[in-house]
Design an enzyme around this catalytic site. Sequence first.
Site, short mmCIF file in Angstrom:
data_model
loop_
_atom_site.label_atom_id
_atom_site.label_comp_id
_atom_site.label_asym_id
_atom_site.label_seq_id
_atom_site.Cartn_x
_atom_site.Cartn_y
_atom_site.Cartn_z
N LYS A 1 -14.24 -0.70 -3.31
CA LYS A 1 -15.70 -0.73 -3.39
C LYS A 1 -16.31 0.30 -2.43
O LYS A 1 -17.24 1.01 -2.79
CB LYS A 1 -16.22 -2.14 -3.08
CG LYS A 1 -15.91 -3.14 -4.20
CD LYS A 1 -16.19 -4.60 -3.81
CE LYS A 1 -15.76 -5.53 -4.94
NZ LYS A 1 -15.99 -6.97 -4.64
N GLN B 1 -17.40 -11.22 0.00
CA GLN B 1 -16.17 -11.19 -0.80
C GLN B 1 -15.54 -12.59 -0.82
O GLN B 1 -15.38 -13.23 0.21
CB GLN B 1 -15.19 -10.17 -0.21
CG GLN B 1 -13.97 -9.91 -1.07
CD GLN B 1 -14.29 -9.15 -2.36
OE1 GLN B 1 -15.19 -8.33 -2.41
NE2 GLN B 1 -13.53 -9.43 -3.41
N ASP C 1 -23.92 -9.40 -6.67
CA ASP C 1 -22.83 -10.03 -7.44
C ASP C 1 -23.38 -10.85 -8.61
O ASP C 1 -22.62 -11.23 -9.50
CB ASP C 1 -22.01 -10.96 -6.54
CG ASP C 1 -20.73 -10.31 -6.04
OD1 ASP C 1 -20.16 -9.48 -6.78
OD2 ASP C 1 -20.30 -10.65 -4.93
N1 GUN Z 1 -13.58 -12.01 -5.51
C1 GUN Z 1 -13.03 -11.69 -6.70
N2 GUN Z 1 -13.94 -11.06 -7.48
C2 GUN Z 1 -15.07 -10.98 -6.76
C3 GUN Z 1 -16.35 -10.41 -7.03
O1 GUN Z 1 -16.66 -9.86 -8.09
N3 GUN Z 1 -17.26 -10.52 -6.02
C4 GUN Z 1 -16.97 -11.14 -4.85
N4 GUN Z 1 -17.94 -11.21 -3.93
N5 GUN Z 1 -15.80 -11.66 -4.57
C5 GUN Z 1 -14.85 -11.58 -5.53
#
Ligand code: GUN
Length: 279
Positions: free
Chosen positions: A51, A95, A118
């Site tokens: 990211k 996350q 998200d």
């Molecule tokens: N953990 C696995 N996929 C995601 C996601 O798309 N966003 C977040 N914040 N955590 C994750």
Amino acid sequence: MKLLDGKLCAAEVRTELKARVARLAAEGKKVVLAVVRIGDDPASEIYIRNKVRACDEVGIVPVVRILPADTSQAEAEAVVSALSSDPEICGILVQLPLPAGLDEARIMRLIPPEKDVDGFSAQNLGLLASDRPATVACTPQGVMELLRRNMIPLAGKRAVVIGRSNIVGRPMALLLLNADATVTVCHSKTQGLAAICREADLLVCAVGRPNFVTADMVKEGAVVVDVGINRTAGKLCGDVDFAAVAPHTSYITPVPGGVGPMTVAMLLKNCVDAAERQL
Ligand code: GUN
């Protein structure tokens, strides 16, 4: 059989976003994404690295906060609250998964819907459920974008989603419903799974088990989207037995290089959208 190339499609999206970030910069608005990681989940480390790299590529400024696994509930909430009220921060992402013992819902609730890149907040999920989507969860949004850019029609088609998680399965089903598909959601208690899947013009699998989707579950000429990211013997693979299934499909996503890059691209898009709305 044609590959749905998420790597290529995500690169196109990033090029478009780069121009929007530059336009915002010209108006004096910096696009800043805060990423919070608590603990040391190895998969989370890799996801966050991807990211951050993608942010750098389009000119979004990533602010990464790493907290130890023994962070208290109060400390975690204080960090997220501070980011929420910081006018420089356009988007916030915590996350998942969080270390055991932390109350995920109470932490996520501190992210205001306009910074919820998200799309996990009750408001954003509710808007999606009532077909007035605002910010949509990155992975299912990435799947829709991949289908749209490959001109795969959905109206009137039979779509089957395997998995009902809040992050993927549920919002995926809602998006497909909003796109006028006839949607069935399957899960661990579903009876007669293979027969249901064989009805699908579009089959989306998000269960997190290698080789879960086998050739007998796929209708000839179906579109198959593999959301799984599994590590077996050091190699990445999805939920679909690709070698056996691919020859029966019209389109299929590879793993890696399918949905994964689109998820990251949609996170960037949600962040730029948020910045534009905040300007
Ligand atoms: N953990 C696995 N996929 C995601 C996601 O798309 N966003 C977040 N914040 N955590 C994750």
